[in-house]
Design a protein around this motif. Structure first.
Motif, PDB file in Angstrom:
ATOM      1  N   GLN B  44       0.831  -1.204   0.000  1.00  0.00           N
ATOM      2  CA  GLN B  44       0.000   0.000   0.000  1.00  0.00           C
ATOM      3  C   GLN B  44       0.862   1.248   0.000  1.00  0.00           C
ATOM      4  O   GLN B  44       1.833   1.344   0.748  1.00  0.00           O
ATOM      5  CB  GLN B  44      -0.906   0.012   1.230  1.00  0.00           C
ATOM      6  CG  GLN B  44      -2.072  -0.949   1.142  1.00  0.00           C
ATOM      7  CD  GLN B  44      -3.190  -0.552   2.082  1.00  0.00           C
ATOM      8  OE1 GLN B  44      -2.954  -0.258   3.238  1.00  0.00           O
ATOM      9  NE2 GLN B  44      -4.412  -0.522   1.572  1.00  0.00           N
ATOM     10  N   PHE B  45       0.460   2.204  -0.802  1.00  0.00           N
ATOM     11  CA  PHE B  45       1.135   3.486  -0.877  1.00  0.00           C
ATOM     12  C   PHE B  45       0.862   4.297   0.386  1.00  0.00           C
ATOM     13  O   PHE B  45      -0.271   4.385   0.848  1.00  0.00           O
ATOM     14  CB  PHE B  45       0.644   4.249  -2.108  1.00  0.00           C
ATOM     15  CG  PHE B  45       1.022   5.701  -2.137  1.00  0.00           C
ATOM     16  CD1 PHE B  45       0.057   6.686  -1.984  1.00  0.00           C
ATOM     17  CD2 PHE B  45       2.344   6.082  -2.335  1.00  0.00           C
ATOM     18  CE1 PHE B  45       0.396   8.020  -2.020  1.00  0.00           C
ATOM     19  CE2 PHE B  45       2.691   7.417  -2.367  1.00  0.00           C
ATOM     20  CZ  PHE B  45       1.712   8.395  -2.213  1.00  0.00           C
ATOM     21  N   LEU B  46       1.918   4.872   0.941  1.00  0.00           N
ATOM     22  CA  LEU B  46       1.763   5.694   2.135  1.00  0.00           C
ATOM     23  C   LEU B  46       1.849   7.179   1.823  1.00  0.00           C
ATOM     24  O   LEU B  46       0.928   7.944   2.110  1.00  0.00           O
ATOM     25  CB  LEU B  46       2.839   5.324   3.172  1.00  0.00           C
ATOM     26  CG  LEU B  46       2.769   3.912   3.760  1.00  0.00           C
ATOM     27  CD1 LEU B  46       3.931   3.683   4.719  1.00  0.00           C
ATOM     28  CD2 LEU B  46       1.445   3.662   4.439  1.00  0.00           C
ATOM     29  N   ILE B  47       2.980   7.602   1.231  1.00  0.00           N
ATOM     30  CA  ILE B  47       3.194   9.019   1.038  1.00  0.00           C
ATOM     31  C   ILE B  47       4.282   9.229  -0.012  1.00  0.00           C
ATOM     32  O   ILE B  47       5.133   8.363  -0.223  1.00  0.00           O
ATOM     33  CB  ILE B  47       3.577   9.692   2.383  1.00  0.00           C
ATOM     34  CG1 ILE B  47       3.440  11.216   2.311  1.00  0.00           C
ATOM     35  CG2 ILE B  47       4.965   9.254   2.840  1.00  0.00           C
ATOM     36  CD1 ILE B  47       3.439  11.885   3.688  1.00  0.00           C
ATOM     37  N   GLU B  54       5.905  17.494   0.185  1.00  0.00           N
ATOM     38  CA  GLU B  54       4.920  16.409   0.154  1.00  0.00           C
ATOM     39  C   GLU B  54       4.008  16.593  -1.042  1.00  0.00           C
ATOM     40  O   GLU B  54       3.480  17.685  -1.261  1.00  0.00           O
ATOM     41  CB  GLU B  54       4.098  16.420   1.442  1.00  0.00           C
ATOM     42  CG  GLU B  54       3.053  15.317   1.504  1.00  0.00           C
ATOM     43  CD  GLU B  54       2.172  15.452   2.734  1.00  0.00           C
ATOM     44  OE1 GLU B  54       2.707  15.510   3.850  1.00  0.00           O
ATOM     45  OE2 GLU B  54       0.929  15.522   2.556  1.00  0.00           O
ATOM     46  N   ARG B  55       3.813  15.500  -1.843  1.00  0.00           N
ATOM     47  CA  ARG B  55       3.009  15.636  -3.046  1.00  0.00           C
ATOM     48  C   ARG B  55       1.736  14.794  -3.018  1.00  0.00           C
ATOM     49  O   ARG B  55       0.764  15.123  -3.669  1.00  0.00           O
ATOM     50  CB  ARG B  55       3.839  15.238  -4.278  1.00  0.00           C
ATOM     51  CG  ARG B  55       4.812  16.284  -4.715  1.00  0.00           C
ATOM     52  CD  ARG B  55       4.108  17.590  -5.012  1.00  0.00           C
ATOM     53  NE  ARG B  55       3.103  17.416  -6.061  1.00  0.00           N
ATOM     54  CZ  ARG B  55       3.252  17.856  -7.290  1.00  0.00           C
ATOM     55  NH1 ARG B  55       4.342  18.491  -7.622  1.00  0.00           N
ATOM     56  NH2 ARG B  55       2.302  17.670  -8.193  1.00  0.00           N
ATOM     57  N   ALA B  56       1.762  13.689  -2.319  1.00  0.00           N
ATOM     58  CA  ALA B  56       0.571  12.838  -2.288  1.00  0.00           C
ATOM     59  C   ALA B  56       0.584  11.999  -1.024  1.00  0.00           C
ATOM     60  O   ALA B  56       1.643  11.625  -0.523  1.00  0.00           O
ATOM     61  CB  ALA B  56       0.517  11.934  -3.524  1.00  0.00           C
ATOM     62  N   LYS B  57      -0.626  11.754  -0.527  1.00  0.00           N
ATOM     63  CA  LYS B  57      -0.783  10.914   0.656  1.00  0.00           C
ATOM     64  C   LYS B  57      -1.716   9.773   0.331  1.00  0.00           C
ATOM     65  O   LYS B  57      -2.723   9.953  -0.345  1.00  0.00           O
ATOM     66  CB  LYS B  57      -1.384  11.734   1.806  1.00  0.00           C
ATOM     67  CG  LYS B  57      -0.382  12.311   2.763  1.00  0.00           C
ATOM     68  CD  LYS B  57      -1.097  12.952   3.952  1.00  0.00           C
ATOM     69  CE  LYS B  57      -0.116  13.366   5.019  1.00  0.00           C
ATOM     70  NZ  LYS B  57      -0.778  13.972   6.177  1.00  0.00           N
TER      71      LYS B  57
END
Lengths: 112, 112
Positions: B44-47, B54-57
Motif C-alpha cells: 500500500q502506498f503511504l506518502i 509532500e506531493r501525495a498521501k
C-alpha cells in the motif's frame, strides 16, 4: 476500496509451461500498468509495463496483454523457468503524483 | 541492485515506541515514495515527496510522518507503535514524476 484485483493468488506451473496472471482495474484515470517481480527478502523489481494505447507488449519471455474496454490486463510468462518462481504484482498509476496501486500478488512456483 | 538504499534492514521494537526508517533514492531521482507491505493489506502506498515537498498521501496513519531533506534522502517516522504496524516498509524513487519507480530492499519492522 480495492482498485486493482489480481488472480490467481497462487500458481504452479511445470518448467517450460506458460504462466498467466490476470488483473482488473476500476479507476479509468489509470494510464500506466506495470508488473513487478519480488523475490523473498527483496524489494519489488519492475518487470515490464504498458500504457493503454497499446494492446500488447513483449519483452523476451514476458508479455503484457491489455484490454482497455474490459479494464483488464494480464502477464504471460512463456517457457517458464524455476528461476521465475517469485511473487508477481500488477499495479496501476495515474494522475500527477504517479503513486502505484498494487494488486494482491500471485505466488508463482515453477517446478523443475 | 536498484540503487535505492534503506536502513536499517531489520528493526525490532516494542509497542508504544517510535522508530525512524531511512531511504536514499537513486542518484538524480527527485521523487521518493513510501509503501507498506503486510500480509493482510498487501502493498500500500503511504506518502510521496518530490524535491522536499509532500506531493501525495495514501493510507498513512496519523501516527506516521515523513520528510525529505535537501540532500533528497527521506525518513519515515512511526510513533506510538502497535502490533499491527509490523510490516515491510519500502521506499521507491523515480525521476521527478516518471512512471518507473525503483524500489529499495525494504526495512522489516517487528513490533513486540
Amino acid at each position: 476500496q480495492q482498485q486493482v484485483k489480481q488472480s490467481p493468488q497462487s500458481l504452479i506451473v511445470q518448467k517450460g509451461g506458460i504462466s498467466i496472471i490476470n488483473c482488473a482495474y476500476e479507476n479509468t484515470a489509470f494510464d500506466y500498468f506495470p508488473w513487478y517481480q519480488q523475490f523473498p527478502g527483496k524489494g519489488p523489481a519492475l518487470l515490464i509495463a504498458i500504457r493503454p494505447d497499446v494492446s500488447e507488449k513483449k519483452e523476451g519471455r514476458f508479455t503484457i496483454s491489455f484490454n482497455k474496454s474490459a479494464k483488464q490486463f494480464s502477464l504471460h510468462i512463456m517457457d517458464s523457468q524455476p528461476g521465475d518462481s517469485a511473487t508477481y504484482f500488477c499495479a496501476a498509476s495515474g494522475g500527477s503524483a504517479r503513486q502505484l496501486t498494487f494488486g494482491s500478488g500471485t505466488q508463482l512456483t515453477v517446478l523443475p | 541492485d536498484s540503487g535505492v538504499t534503506q536502513t536499517p534492514k531489520h528493526l525490532i521494537t516494542a509497542t508504544g515506541q517510535r522508530v525512524t526508517l531511512r531511504c536514499s533514492p537513486r542518484s538524480g531521482d527527485l521523487s521518493v515514495y513510501w509503501y507498506q507491505q503486510s500480509l493482510d493489506q498487501g502493498l500500500q502506498f503511504l506518502i510521496q515527496y518530490y524535491n522536499g515537498e509532500e506531493r501525495a498521501k495514501g493510507n498513512i496513519l496519523e501516527r506516521f510522518s515523513a520528510q525529505q531533506f535537501p540532500d533528497l534522502h527521506s525518513e519515515l517516522n512511526l510513533s506510538s507503535l502497535e502490533l499491527g504496524d509490523s510490516a515491510l516498509y519500502f521506499c521507491a524513487s523515480s525521476v521527478a514524476f516518471a512512471d518507473t519507480q525503483y524500489f529499495g530492499p525494504g526495512t522489516r519492522l517487528t513490533v513486540l
